[in-house]
Write a protein that holds these residues in place. Structure first.
Motif, short mmCIF file in Angstrom:
data_model
loop_
_atom_site.label_atom_id
_atom_site.label_comp_id
_atom_site.label_asym_id
_atom_site.label_seq_id
_atom_site.Cartn_x
_atom_site.Cartn_y
_atom_site.Cartn_z
N LEU A 68 16.98 -5.51 40.43
CA LEU A 68 15.57 -5.21 40.74
C LEU A 68 15.47 -3.84 41.41
O LEU A 68 14.63 -3.02 41.06
N PHE A 69 16.38 -3.63 42.36
CA PHE A 69 16.32 -2.36 43.09
C PHE A 69 16.65 -1.19 42.16
O PHE A 69 16.03 -0.12 42.25
N ALA A 70 17.61 -1.39 41.26
CA ALA A 70 17.99 -0.31 40.34
C ALA A 70 16.79 0.10 39.48
O ALA A 70 16.52 1.29 39.27
N LEU A 71 16.03 -0.90 39.02
CA LEU A 71 14.85 -0.58 38.20
C LEU A 71 13.77 0.10 39.04
O LEU A 71 13.13 1.05 38.60
N TYR A 72 13.60 -0.39 40.27
CA TYR A 72 12.61 0.20 41.19
C TYR A 72 12.95 1.67 41.46
O TYR A 72 12.11 2.56 41.39
N ALA A 73 14.24 1.92 41.73
CA ALA A 73 14.66 3.28 42.07
C ALA A 73 14.58 4.19 40.84
O ALA A 73 14.14 5.35 40.94
N ALA A 74 14.98 3.65 39.70
CA ALA A 74 14.94 4.46 38.47
C ALA A 74 13.51 4.86 38.13
O ALA A 74 13.24 5.98 37.70
N ARG A 75 12.60 3.92 38.36
CA ARG A 75 11.18 4.19 38.10
C ARG A 75 10.71 5.36 38.97
O ARG A 75 10.04 6.27 38.50
N CYS B 40 15.25 11.76 48.19
CA CYS B 40 16.05 12.29 49.30
C CYS B 40 17.46 11.70 49.31
O CYS B 40 18.24 11.98 50.22
N VAL B 41 17.75 10.87 48.34
CA VAL B 41 19.05 10.19 48.35
C VAL B 41 19.98 10.88 47.35
O VAL B 41 19.63 11.03 46.18
N ASN B 42 21.16 11.33 47.82
CA ASN B 42 22.08 11.93 46.85
C ASN B 42 23.31 11.06 46.59
O ASN B 42 24.13 11.38 45.75
N LYS B 43 23.39 9.96 47.31
CA LYS B 43 24.54 9.07 47.08
C LYS B 43 24.15 7.68 47.60
O LYS B 43 23.49 7.56 48.64
N ILE B 44 24.61 6.65 46.87
CA ILE B 44 24.42 5.28 47.36
C ILE B 44 25.79 4.72 47.69
O ILE B 44 26.73 4.85 46.88
N VAL B 45 25.92 4.14 48.86
CA VAL B 45 27.17 3.46 49.23
C VAL B 45 26.84 1.97 49.38
O VAL B 45 25.91 1.61 50.12
N ILE B 46 27.58 1.14 48.65
CA ILE B 46 27.38 -0.31 48.79
C ILE B 46 28.53 -0.86 49.60
O ILE B 46 29.70 -0.59 49.29
N THR B 47 28.22 -1.62 50.63
CA THR B 47 29.31 -2.21 51.42
C THR B 47 29.06 -3.70 51.67
O THR B 47 27.92 -4.14 51.78
N LEU C 253 32.23 9.69 54.74
CA LEU C 253 31.38 10.87 54.49
C LEU C 253 29.97 10.38 54.19
O LEU C 253 29.59 10.18 53.04
N ILE C 254 29.26 10.13 55.23
CA ILE C 254 27.92 9.53 55.10
C ILE C 254 26.96 10.31 55.97
O ILE C 254 27.30 10.67 57.11
N ASP C 255 25.79 10.64 55.41
CA ASP C 255 24.81 11.36 56.21
C ASP C 255 23.41 10.87 55.88
O ASP C 255 23.26 9.84 55.23
N SER C 256 22.42 11.62 56.29
CA SER C 256 21.05 11.14 56.14
C SER C 256 20.60 11.12 54.67
O SER C 256 19.52 10.61 54.36
N HIS C 257 21.40 11.69 53.77
CA HIS C 257 21.03 11.62 52.34
C HIS C 257 21.72 10.46 51.64
O HIS C 257 21.64 10.31 50.43
#
Ligand code: M6R
Length: 605
Positions: free
Chosen positions: A410-417, A288-295, A333-337
């Motif tokens: 760790l999160f990148a590998l978890y998400a990629a999986r 459900c995620v189309n964009k990641i914003v890191i802040t 430009l941030i929404d529920s996705h």
């Protein structure tokens, strides 16, 4: 930033307060003070400068007898760092004393109102309005006066309040500023963070915004903002005392640099089970995620900049990095996705909290990567992964940064999986590579014994440029920040390809350029930039793998790295740069653990 402590029990309060304040020194401060009640009188002592001065002035607390008191380290915001502006502040009738961490935004209006009513102000601080409000609202009921005074305040505040009429009692109030209660036997405590509590108790109560509490030696009663008693769970503090001490090292920063292999191992080990990344606390649906914003802010932001490469490469999702202080006002430009990732060692950084709230308001789910358990960011985010780095005391972050980056991997590998963007074999080899990082960080520490000598060569420099491309550039951002914040040498990071677009005009004879050449997909290009700056007289200190002979023959001096999986290389690459900054600062005689003007936890905007 400011630190507050309080004690009520059977011991003399002042020595306990002074010890507590020493534990909070790392937060950054420029004056300090304590107040103790005895015989229905509040005695106050304050000094500009270090706590050592306060210990001297009070003969280690013995000049302020009494078993209930409050203390404060001040990082000046409203008014210069002077004795008068230092906390605690007292009311005109001497009945109340207050310590405050945060900012009262409506203090000017309140000051005007109180002045018109005849209250006399001693200091230039925003805090002083609180103590006069207490006097104004007090009609024999301490709790009621606390509620009425707090209801007039706008902004952020953690308060400790004494009343001479009730000498065994302290009221504390929390609104958008950290405040933790320490539960003892026959004695109770409060502090801005657990480091000031662990010597006395491991049992803590974390207050939420809007809550306040009444502490006596035998009881702690927490109230909601309407004054109704509420039950709060008692949490166990897991940090031990040694973890917050120097352990034989000259500085906390050096200790924390050396601790990194262990900290990264502690971050990774419990999250790899049978070759799989297991993040028990997460149930994010990455589809459900189309964009990641890191802040984030400062180094935490730079950890995000380095982590972005791994996330995009492994998950094939666009990743945007945003400074929290900008994002909060950017109409983003941030929404529920959108998945928001918030990085913070302390979990209390004001801009990061505001950006997080703004993005949640727009529908984003937020994942916090935080070191301090129970901190504000950990609590308000939708998901939280702790970095398990242990207490970080030096103002300049080291293990905070590397463990944040590790959690991003760790999160990148978890998400990629989850997304199926990685083939099984590649996934397995990356998980193995992740497990190698602690060892490689140790090698990076061991294979650069020449850093103190390099520091002797470079410490006179007025400025330094850190250059690199791609992940090397992301690491250069953090390398330059480390150098400038502790050595006070102007240090700037540049994407190496940008040099020709301006910065090369600043290169002159013997100008130090630190060239990061660990990302081999772009080292040939960075080498061309090295040649260009050398042609203009620059002195080049390069960071590369030991077997990279081309770079060794080109650079004037070298820092070495062990070979590391390219995607995870930044976490190892930063280590020699931290060490270089440390030794340059040491050569320059700087106060390494408490650099001037800086605070560990930036709890104001
Ligand atoms: O506690 P946080 O990670 O949110 O802090 C963010 C920055 O204030 C922090 O990284 C700061 O830049 C450090 N002084 C860097 O060493």
């Amino acid at each position: 930033m400011c630190g507050i402590v309080g004690y009520t029990g059977s011991q003399n309060a002042a020595p306990v307060l002074l010890e507590g304040l020493k534990k909070l020194e790392y937060r950054g401060y420029d004056s300090a003070g304590i107040a103790v009640v005895q015989d229905q009188t509040i005695a106050v002592s304050k000094v500009m400068g270090r706590i050592a001065g306060l210990c001297e002035k009070t003969a280690d607390g013995s000049l302020l007898p009494g078993t209930t008191g409050i203390g404060h380290t001040r990082w000046a915001t409203h008014g210069a760092p002077t004795d008068i502006n230092a906390h605690p502040h007292t009311s005109n009738d001497g009945r109340f004393a207050v310590v405050h961490n945060g900012i009262i935004e409506n203090y000017l209006e309140l000051r005007q109102e109180l002045t018109q009513k005849g209250y006399h102000f001693e200091s230039e601080t925003d805090t002083e309005v609180i103590v006069h409000l207490m006097e104004m609202y007090y009609q024999g009921d301490f709790k009621r006066a606390v509620m009425k005074a707090s209801s007039r305040l706008q902004g952020s505040y953690a308060l400790g309040i004494l009343c001479s009429q009730e000498p065994d009692k302290i009221f504390v109030v929390r609104e958008a500023s950290p405040l933790i209660l320490g539960v003892g036997i026959g004695e109770n405590f409060f502090a801005s963070d657990v480091t000031a509590l662990v010597a006395h108790t491991r049992n803590a109560v974390y207050l939420e915004d809007g809550e306040f509490a009444e502490l006596t030696p035998d009881s702690i009663q927490v109230y909601d903002c309407a004054g109704h008693p509420i039950q709060k769970p008692i949490s166990r503090i897991s940090w031990d005392i040694q973890a917050a001490e120097k352990g034989g090292y000259e500085h906390f920063m050096l200790k924390e640099i050396m601790e990194q292999p262990r900290a990264v191992k502690a971050t990774i080990a419990p999250r790899i089970k049978n070759g799989e990344i297991v993040l028990d606390d997460l149930d994010i649906d990455m589809h459900c995620v189309n964009k990641i914003v890191i802040t984030a802010c400062g180094s935490a932001y730079y950890a995000g900049c380095a982590g972005k490469y791994a996330l995009e490469r492994l998950c094939r999702i666009p990743v945007q990095t945003e400074l929290a202080s900008e994002l909060r006002y950017a109409d983003p430009l941030i929404d529920s996705h959108t998945l928001l990732i918030v990085l913070s060692q302390s979990g209390e950084t004001a801009d990061t909290i505001a950006a997080l709230r703004e993005c949640q308001r727009r529908g984003a789910k937020a994942l916090a990567i935080v070191n301090v358990v129970g901190s504000t960011i950990a609590k308000i985010a939708d998901y939280c992964l702790y970095t398990w780095a242990g207490p970080e005391i030096a103002v300049a972050t080291t293990k905070g940064y590397t463990t944040q980056l590790t959690v991003l991997y760790l999160f990148a590998l978890y998400a990629a999986r989850q997304l199926g963007t990685l083939e099984q074999e590649r996934y397995r080899s990356l998980v193995s590579a992740l497990k190698m990082l602690p060892k490689q960080m140790q090698q990076a520490l061991d294979m650069n014994p020449g850093i103190p000598k390099l520091a002797q060569k470079y410490h006179h420099s007025e400025s330094m440029f850190f250059i690199g491309r791609n992940t090397d550039y992301a690491v250069a951002l953090e390398g330059a920040l480390k150098m400038k914040e502790i050595s006070y040498i102007h240090a700037e990071s540049y994407a190496a390809g940008e040099l020709k677009h301006g910065t090369i005009a600043l290169i002159h004879e013997r100008q130090p350029v630190i060239a990061l050449c660990c990302n081999e997909s772009v080292t040939e290009k960075t080498m061309s930039n090295i040649v260009e700056v050398k042609a203009r007289g620059a002195e080049v200190l390069a960071l590369a793998f030991r077997d990279n002979q081309k770079i060794v023959s080109l650079a004037d001096d070298m820092l070495f790295l062990p070979r590391t999986e390219p995607i995870f290389c930044p976490v190892v690459e930063i280590v020699p740069l931290q060490m270089l900054a440390y030794h340059v600062a040491k050569e320059n005689g700087c106060d390494i653990d408490k650099p001037k003007n800086l605070a560990k936890s930036v709890t104001v905007e």
